[in-house]
Design an enzyme around this catalytic site. Sequence first.
Site, PDB file in Angstrom:
ATOM      1  N   LYS A   1       0.824  -1.222   0.000  1.00 37.08           N
ATOM      2  CA  LYS A   1       0.000   0.000   0.000  1.00 37.08           C
ATOM      3  C   LYS A   1       0.851   1.262   0.000  1.00 37.08           C
ATOM      4  CE  LYS A   1      -4.002  -1.920   2.320  1.00 37.08           C
ATOM      5  NZ  LYS A   1      -3.475  -3.167   2.886  1.00 37.08           N
TER       6      LYS A   1
ATOM      7  N   GLY B   1       7.480  -6.999  -7.229  1.00 32.25           N
ATOM      8  CA  GLY B   1       6.765  -7.427  -8.432  1.00 32.25           C
ATOM      9  C   GLY B   1       6.523  -6.266  -9.384  1.00 32.25           C
TER      10      GLY B   1
ATOM     11  N   ASP C   1       3.513 -15.130  -8.216  1.00 26.57           N
ATOM     12  CA  ASP C   1       2.644 -15.252  -9.401  1.00 26.57           C
ATOM     13  C   ASP C   1       3.423 -15.533 -10.694  1.00 26.57           C
ATOM     14  OD1 ASP C   1       0.716 -14.470  -7.568  1.00 26.57           O
ATOM     15  OD2 ASP C   1       0.734 -12.378  -8.206  1.00 26.57           O
TER      16      ASP C   1
ATOM     17  N   ARG D   1      -3.252 -13.799  -8.974  1.00 29.10           N
ATOM     18  CA  ARG D   1      -3.865 -12.533  -9.366  1.00 29.10           C
ATOM     19  C   ARG D   1      -4.483 -12.646 -10.760  1.00 29.10           C
ATOM     20  NH1 ARG D   1      -0.796  -7.088  -8.056  1.00 29.10           N
ATOM     21  NH2 ARG D   1       0.894  -8.436  -8.738  1.00 29.10           N
TER      22      ARG D   1
END
Length: 359
Positions: A77, A113, A139, A183
């Site tokens: 965040k 990422g 991922d 995701r």
Amino acid sequence: MGRRVGILTGGGDAPGLNAVIRAFTRRALFKLDWTVIGIEDSFDGLLDHPRRIRELDRDAVKGILALGGTILGTTNKGDPFAYHTDAGVQDVSGKVADAVREEGIEGLVVIGGDGTQKIGLRLMQEAGVPVIGVPKTIDNDLAGTDRTFGFQSAVDVATEAIDRLTTTAESHRRVMVLEVMGRDAGHIALHSGLSGGADVILLPELPYDAERVSKRIHRRHDKGRLFTIVVVAEGALPAEPDGRELTLSERKQRLKRGGGAASILISQLEGRIEAEMRAMVLGHLQRGGSPVPSDRLLAQRFGAHAATLVDEGRWGEMVCLRNGEILSVPLEEAAHTRFVDLNGDMVQLARSLDVELGG
Ligand code: F6P
């Protein structure tokens, strides 16, 4: 003062982060005689008052090679270009640049990422902060590299889950639906599904037809195979009746409203099949715990090479794996999502083994 280089971890954690931090720090300390400054909780450590940064010495990285998570902490965040403050969302990237300069830090090694690499690229281009990227995500969806560390560990967890679900599915003659992370990309679903011998694998890249899935379950039943293992990626959804492609935000809405990919699939199959169904959402188990050996090796290769890039002043690049070799690519090339290639060899393998992909 000698060379001082900052290192931080951003976005969701992944097994192998500590192995990167350790490799980079060992090479920096023992071979290059630099000072390594660990920054806590992604860019937050540079923005908080007092700043949360600390020197990483030999003791700081002792015994962390096999440790999951990150000793530096992380957050998904903390985008400095859209930072949540008491005064609302603000661009505080200038403050990151000020902190880097004031701490005498030459540049940042940013392990993360696609979101974190995008931030790194903007910091370099718009705020003049030198950045080297290291690709991380369970991922495996980062462009510019064939593999991210953390992926294989996640695939291991998901594969073990399939193995365990298979025995209980067979005993109860049930359809077991395993929802895995990834995701918007289906790499974990595809790799674990193939490794665990799943009968059906559903990917975000290929909207599925529930009728095809139910036909597969019936076909198995007719052959005396009274159970079915379905692996569904968390971003997988049924095809729209008119074939329309959903936007990313529409997809997210659907998944939220439907209670997630596994629940949506089960509701689609209800009334089409008689067998009992159960859903299992594997969740953050895929991110926790020790990295498997191949991730530990990849993480160390990435960490050591990041030090080489800093040494050679190749700011603005991200370390990567290409055809088995550790190289680097410009951050511009890396800061994008890499989806499953529907014409690629893994999808072809699944089709050639008669795995149902739903479309
Ligand atoms: O990107 C890694 C990942 O684990 C995704 O697979 C998943 O969708 C997401 O992060 C979960 O994020 P959070 O930890 O914020 O729930």
